[in-house]
Write an enzyme that holds these catalytic residues in place. Structure first.
Site, PDB file in Angstrom:
ATOM      1  N   LYS A   1       3.194  -9.354  -3.289  1.00  0.00           N
ATOM      2  CA  LYS A   1       2.327  -8.588  -2.394  1.00  0.00           C
ATOM      3  C   LYS A   1       0.897  -8.701  -2.897  1.00  0.00           C
ATOM      4  CE  LYS A   1       1.559  -4.002  -0.490  1.00  0.00           C
ATOM      5  NZ  LYS A   1       2.091  -2.641  -0.335  1.00  0.00           N
TER       6      LYS A   1
ATOM      7  N   LYS B   1       3.904 -11.116   1.296  1.00  0.00           N
ATOM      8  CA  LYS B   1       3.062 -10.282   2.153  1.00  0.00           C
ATOM      9  C   LYS B   1       1.609 -10.388   1.725  1.00  0.00           C
ATOM     10  CE  LYS B   1       2.326  -5.483   3.183  1.00  0.00           C
ATOM     11  NZ  LYS B   1       2.591  -4.151   2.774  1.00  0.00           N
TER      12      LYS B   1
END
Ligand code: PBG
Length: 334
Positions: free
Chosen positions: A203, A256
Site C-alpha cells: 500500500k 493499492k
C-alpha cells in the site's frame, strides 16, 4: 515466420474470431464493491467527489446491498464512518460499532455475499492516523510518531470484533509491521482460524486516496502517512512487503492503488502463488467520472478497458467503485 507469411490481423477480422482468441475476460465475479456505512438514520448521501458512491445509514443500506447481490458481485468491502473518535479508535472494535452492526445486518439478509472488513483505525482515531500515536508539540507544530507494536493490539481487537460480527474476510490496511502475524494469531486464538486475511501488502502513500479521505473523514489531522505507507518510487521494497506477509500467513496479497502500479501487480503475480487483489482507489474512480461528465471520455468503454487491463496485469480480483456500473454493463452485453 515473418510478414508476409505471418499476418497478425488474420485473428482480428471479425467479432467472432476476436471473441475466440480473447485472452482475458472480465465478469462480475472479478469485482468487489466498497460500501460506506455511517451512523444515524435516513442517510443516503452522495460523496461529492465520487458520483454514484454514497454514505448509507443502516436503515437505508438494504436496497444498496440487494442491488449489489442481484448484479452478481460476490463481495463488498465495508468502511465505517463512526459517530465518535478517540485516541485509540475505540469505535473500531466495539461490539456495536458501525461496521460490526452493518456486517450482522448484511449477513442476515445475504448469507452468500462475502463481507470483507477493512481493518484500520484512521477513521476511528481523533488524530486520523492508522495506529497509536505519540504526539509532540513544539512551537505550535504538532508531530507524531506512530507506535508500531502498540498499534497491533488495537488492530487485533478490531479484526476479532469484525470476525465475531460475521465478517467473511479480514482486510487489514494499516501498514504496521507484523500486522498479519498479529491478526492471524488473534483470530486463531478467538476461534476464527478459517477466516482469511486479505492483506493490503503493498500500500503506497498515495495522493489518489484524496476522495476516500473526504468520504471516510479519515485525513490525518497532522503529518502524513509516509512513515508507514510505501514510497511510490519503490518496487523492490514491494517484494519485501509481500514476502513478509506471506511468511506471516496472509491468504491474499493486495496492491493499492492500481493504475499507476500495474508493474507491481504483475510482479506479485509472478513471484508469489497467492491470489493478487488490485485496489482501484477513489482518486482513480473520480478521474474517470470527472472526465466522463465533461464529455471527454466514454465512461463505459474506458472503465471496462481499465478493469480488463488490471486483470491482464495479474489481478485475480479487483476492488473498485466502478463494480456496480461495470457489472451492469457486462450483464447488458451478455
Ligand atoms: C484506510 C484506508 C484508506 C483507503 C482504504 N483504506 C485510506 C488511506 O490509507 O488513507 C483508501 C481507499 C481509496 O482511496 O479508495 N487506511
Amino acid at each position: 515466420m515473418a510478414y508476409p507469411t505471418t499476418r497478425l490481423r488474420r485473428l482480428r477480422g471479425t467479432a467472432a474470431i476476436r471473441n475466440m482468441v480473447r485472452e482475458t475476460v472480465i465478469t462480475p465475479h472479478d469485482l468487489i464493491m466498497p460500501v460506506f456505512v455511517t451512523c444515524g438514520t435516513g442517510i443516503k448521501e452522495e460523496i461529492a467527489s465520487m458520483p454514484g458512491v454514497y454514505h448509507f445509514s443502516l436503515d437505508l443500506l438494504d436496497a444498496e446491498i440487494d442491488e449489489i447481490a442481484a448484479l452478481g458481485i460476490p463481495a463488498i468491502v465495508l468502511f465505517g464512518v463512526p459517530e465518535t473518535k478517540d485516541a485509540v479508535g475505540s469505535s473500531a472494535f466495539e461490539e456495536d460499532g458501525i461496521v460490526q452492526r452493518a456486517t450482522r445486518q448484511i449477513k442476515a439478509r445475504h448469507p452468500e455475499l462475502l463481507v470483507i472488513a477493512d481493518t484500520c483505525l484512521c477513521q476511528y482515531t481523533d488524530h486520523g492516523h492508522c495506529g497509536m500515536i505519540h504526539v509532540h508539540e513544539a512551537n505550535g507544530v504538532k508531530t507524531g510518531i506512530v507506535d508500531n507494536d502498540e498499534s497491533l493490539a488495537y488492530l487485533v481487537r478490531t479484526a476479532v470484533s469484525q470476525a465475531a460480527a460475521g465478517a467473511d474476510i479480514i482486510a487489514p490496511s494499516n501498514m504496521m509491521d507484523g500486522f498479519v502475524h498479529a491478526i492471524r494469531a488473534g483470530l486463531d486464538e478467538a476461534g476464527f482460524e478459517s477466516v482469511p486475511i486479505m492483506s493490503y501488502s503493498v500500500k503506497y502513500a498515495s495522493a489518489f486516496y484524496g476522495p476516500f479521505r473526504d468520504a471516510a473523514h479519515s485525513a490525518p489531522q497532522f503529518g502524513d502517512r509516509k512513515t508507514y505507507q510505501m514510497d511510490p518510487a519503490n518496487a523492490r521494497e514491494a517484494l519485501r512487503e509481500a514476502e513478509a506477509d506471506v511468511a506471516e500467513g496472509a491468504d491474499m496479497l493486495m496492491v493499492k492503488p492500481a493504475m499507476a502500479y500495474m508493474d507491481i501487480i504483475r510482479t506479485l503475480k509472478e513471484q508469489f502463488d497467492l491470489p493478487v487483489v488490485a485496489y482501484n482507489v477513489s482518486g482513480e474512480y473520480s478521474m474517470i467520472k470527472a472526465a466522463a461528465r465533461l464529455g471527454w471520455i466514454d465512461e463505459k468503454a474506458v472503465t471496462l478497458e481499465l478493469l480488463v487491463g488490471l486483470k491482464r496485469a495479474g489481478a485475480d480480483t479487483i476492488i473498485t467503485y466502478h463494480a456496480k456500473d461495470a457489472a451492469r454493463w457486462l450483464k447488458e452485453a451478455e
